[in-house]
Design an enzyme around this catalytic site. Structure first.
Site, PDB file in Angstrom:
ATOM      1  N   LYS A  15       3.005  26.823   9.634  1.00 52.18           N
ATOM      2  CA  LYS A  15       3.352  28.245   9.746  1.00 52.18           C
ATOM      3  C   LYS A  15       2.184  29.064  10.311  1.00 52.18           C
ATOM      4  O   LYS A  15       2.327  29.840  11.255  1.00 52.18           O
ATOM      5  CB  LYS A  15       3.756  28.773   8.364  1.00 52.18           C
ATOM      6  CG  LYS A  15       3.902  30.255   8.256  1.00 52.18           C
ATOM      7  CD  LYS A  15       5.086  30.752   9.042  1.00 52.18           C
ATOM      8  CE  LYS A  15       5.124  32.268   9.073  1.00 52.18           C
ATOM      9  NZ  LYS A  15       6.319  32.797   9.670  1.00 52.18           N
TER      10      LYS A  15
ATOM     11  N   CYS B  86       3.232  40.293  10.639  1.00 50.25           N
ATOM     12  CA  CYS B  86       2.917  38.858  10.584  1.00 50.25           C
ATOM     13  C   CYS B  86       1.706  38.447  11.413  1.00 50.25           C
ATOM     14  O   CYS B  86       0.753  37.900  10.867  1.00 50.25           O
ATOM     15  CB  CYS B  86       4.139  38.069  11.038  1.00 50.25           C
ATOM     16  SG  CYS B  86       5.581  38.456  10.053  1.00 50.25           S
TER      17      CYS B  86
HETATM   18  C1  UGA Z   1       6.569  36.664  14.311  1.00 52.61           C
HETATM   19  C2  UGA Z   1       6.946  35.274  14.837  1.00 52.61           C
HETATM   20  O1  UGA Z   1       7.426  35.373  16.185  1.00 52.61           O
HETATM   21  C3  UGA Z   1       8.021  34.647  13.960  1.00 52.61           C
HETATM   22  O2  UGA Z   1       8.292  33.302  14.412  1.00 52.61           O
HETATM   23  C4  UGA Z   1       7.508  34.585  12.516  1.00 52.61           C
HETATM   24  O3  UGA Z   1       8.493  34.062  11.634  1.00 52.61           O
HETATM   25  C5  UGA Z   1       7.152  35.992  12.053  1.00 52.61           C
HETATM   26  O4  UGA Z   1       6.143  36.546  12.937  1.00 52.61           O
HETATM   27  C6  UGA Z   1       6.644  35.883  10.643  1.00 52.61           C
HETATM   28  O5  UGA Z   1       5.607  35.237  10.435  1.00 52.61           O
HETATM   29  O6  UGA Z   1       7.321  36.338   9.717  1.00 52.61           O
HETATM   30  P1  UGA Z   1       7.675  39.130  14.436  1.00 52.61           P
HETATM   31  O7  UGA Z   1       6.359  39.612  13.908  1.00 52.61           O
HETATM   32  O8  UGA Z   1       8.939  39.603  13.794  1.00 52.61           O
HETATM   33  O9  UGA Z   1       7.723  37.511  14.385  1.00 52.61           O
HETATM   34  O10 UGA Z   1       7.782  39.582  15.946  1.00 52.61           O
HETATM   35  P2  UGA Z   1       7.551  38.948  17.410  1.00 52.61           P
HETATM   36  O11 UGA Z   1       8.806  39.079  18.179  1.00 52.61           O
HETATM   37  O12 UGA Z   1       6.945  37.614  17.341  1.00 52.61           O
HETATM   38  O13 UGA Z   1       6.520  40.010  18.022  1.00 52.61           O
HETATM   39  C7  UGA Z   1       5.227  40.208  17.452  1.00 52.61           C
HETATM   40  C8  UGA Z   1       4.417  41.143  18.315  1.00 52.61           C
HETATM   41  O14 UGA Z   1       4.005  40.495  19.523  1.00 52.61           O
HETATM   42  C9  UGA Z   1       5.140  42.421  18.752  1.00 52.61           C
HETATM   43  O15 UGA Z   1       4.257  43.514  18.618  1.00 52.61           O
HETATM   44  C10 UGA Z   1       5.467  42.172  20.227  1.00 52.61           C
HETATM   45  O16 UGA Z   1       5.545  43.368  20.973  1.00 52.61           O
HETATM   46  C11 UGA Z   1       4.280  41.330  20.636  1.00 52.61           C
HETATM   47  N1  UGA Z   1       4.551  40.455  21.806  1.00 52.61           N
HETATM   48  C12 UGA Z   1       5.451  39.443  21.719  1.00 52.61           C
HETATM   49  C13 UGA Z   1       3.835  40.653  22.990  1.00 52.61           C
HETATM   50  O17 UGA Z   1       2.993  41.572  23.093  1.00 52.61           O
HETATM   51  N2  UGA Z   1       4.069  39.816  24.053  1.00 52.61           N
HETATM   52  C14 UGA Z   1       4.965  38.800  23.980  1.00 52.61           C
HETATM   53  O18 UGA Z   1       5.109  38.062  24.995  1.00 52.61           O
HETATM   54  C15 UGA Z   1       5.673  38.617  22.799  1.00 52.61           C
END
Ligand code: UGA
Length: 431
Positions: free
Chosen positions: A199, A255
């Site tokens: 994780k 997260c």
């Molecule tokens: C993240 C993980 O993707 C999940 O697999 C995990 O279960 C979760 O954390 C957790 O540990 O509970 P989450 O925080 O909901 O999920 O959101 P994401 O979609 O992963 O985005 C996280 C951040 O990264 C956001 O601020 C998003 O804008 C940013 N991001 C994402 C980028 O800047 N670039 C990208 O290419 C993707």
């Protein structure tokens, strides 16, 4: 009557509510517990405590199988598998705060009838410590990989299900495997410590990918390349993959920031210095500051300037503002002497608590009217539908910094904007 095993869920945050609602949807009778009476009462009325697509429908459809309580004895009655979904926020040192997990274990210790299924993200070694403390209890690590905004979909269609159990707890692990069986997805049966590390390592790797592409974006700006083209070309290599290569103003949420620090700290506690993660964190912080530089480049100074923030949640399709870039940006802009006005389609309630000095507008157009510049912070789809030529006329100066590379540079340029994004050439109006 369903032949699915009844379950209990402790902690009704994102992971807890999604776990409870989705297992109810699959046929289990579920009791979910939280210590917050207001939250439990609202859920009994069918109201979700946060915005998540598909959740309201799940709650409605599974009313008969979903019970919410503040009473631990109701949870323990006739249920073997208890999913621990309490939060593990960072402490000042960056370690995960395990006090809520400890409270759950205290409530169960002495029981040999129950199995604790750890869904909360905990440092490697936590499971072993719990087993030493409560040896009668069965213990299984089952980390959750759902993303806010697509949480229901992610839960129901997992890439993989990780189940970590040590010798003696195979029975509980088998029961958990049976619960997950209808969802498909690759099964990873492993030991507890490895499951815990999977994780943390997965989240840290995704955060590393984001910081990496953000640094590439910064170099692209210097050499006149376009980071979206670079990411496309890189991502087609199957060894790299195209996801999590969207450059922007950095990652936020409950997260990534927490788990990257927790892994760094976990390594540090063993005497190992995790060099790479220091840079991942630093790049993420610097990326937000670059927005200020871009605004100053066009406005000379921010003192007395009115800046509109478009989007406040840490990403679209959620009202979650934990560790959101908007919080850092609003504080920095105000620190530079700017007046900040903001709009978010769903986070208004949270924003009025967290950003008391920011004026909240009822629409993106209202936020930008009279503003000297706008910053797109969260890529809400409605921002793609705006009549930008009309917006330009209403702004004091049509300058837009797109922190998510969400809009089309040519459309903005044709609408009369000076348009900056992240790692793409600046677009300025031709006349
Ligand atoms: C993240 C993980 O993707 C999940 O697999 C995990 O279960 C979760 O954390 C957790 O540990 O509970 P989450 O925080 O909901 O999920 O959101 P994401 O979609 O992963 O985005 C996280 C951040 O990264 C956001 O601020 C998003 O804008 C940013 N991001 C994402 C980028 O800047 N670039 C990208 O290419 C993707």
């Amino acid at each position: 009557m369903s032949d699915r095993e009844p379950i209990g869920v402790v902690g009704i945050g994102w992971v807890g509510l999604v776990t409870a609602a989705c297992f109810a949807e699959l046929g289990s009778d579920v009791v979910a517990l939280d210590i917050l009476t207001d939250k439990v009462e609202a859920l009994r009325r069918g109201e979700a405590p946060f915005y998540e697509p598909g959740m309201a429908e799940l709650l409605e459809r599974n009313r008969d199988r979903l019970h919410f309580t503040t009473d631990m004895s109701e949870l323990l009655e006739g249920r073997r598998l208890l999913f621990c979904c309490v939060d593990t926020p960072p402490t000042y040192s960056g370690d995960a705060d395990l006090s809520r997990v400890d409270a759950v274990v205290s409530g169960l210790s002495g029981s040999s009838e129950h199995a604790l299924v750890m869904k909360s993200t905990v440092p490697a070694g936590t499971g072993a410590a719990i087993c030493r403390r409560a040896p009668e209890l069965s213990y299984v690590s089952c980390p959750e990989f759902l993303k806010e905004g697509t949480a229901v979909q992610d839960f129901m269609h997992p890439d993989r299900v990780v189940i970590g159990a040590d010798a003696g707890d195979e029975g509980a692990a088998d029961a958990l495997e049976a619960l997950y069986a209808p969802l498909g997805g690759e099964l990873v049966r492993t030991d507890v410590s490895s499951a815990e590390m999977i994780k943390l390592a997965a989240n840290a790797f995704l955060a590393t990918k984001i910081s990496f592409i953000n640094e590439i974006a910064n170099v692209c700006e210097e050499v006149g390349a376009d980071v979206t083209e670079v990411a496309r070309g890189m991502g087609l290599d199957k060894r790299i993959g195209s996801s999590f290569l969207r450059a922007g103003i950095g990652y936020g949420g409950s997260c990534f920031p927490k788990d990257v620090s927790a892994l760094k700290q976990l390594a540090g506690n063993t005497g190992y210095h995790f060099q790479l993660l220091n840079s991942v964190i630093e790049v993420n912080e610097l990326q937000k500051r670059r927005v200020i530089g871009k605004l100053v480049k066009h406005l000379d100074t921010l003192v007395g300037k009115r800046i509109a923030l478009l989007g406040l949640s840490f990403k679209p399709d959620t009202d979650d503002m934990r560790e959101a870039s908007s919080l850092v940006l609003a504080a920095r802009l105000q620190g530079e002497g700017a007046e900040v006005v903001a709009y978010d389609p769903v986070s208004e309630d949270r924003a009025s608590e967290l950003l008391p000095a920011v004026t909240l507008a009822d629409s993106a157009v209202e936020a930008m009217a009279g503003a000297d510049a706008a910053v797109l912070v969260t890529e809400w789809p409605e921002f793609g539908e705006l009549e930008w030529a009309e917006v330009a006329k209403q702004m004091a100066s049509p300058v837009l910094v797109d922190g998510r590379n969400f809009l089309d540079p040519k459309t903005l340029r044709d609408a009369g904007f000076t348009y900056e994004s992240i790692g793409r050439p600046t677009a300025t109006p031709s006349s």
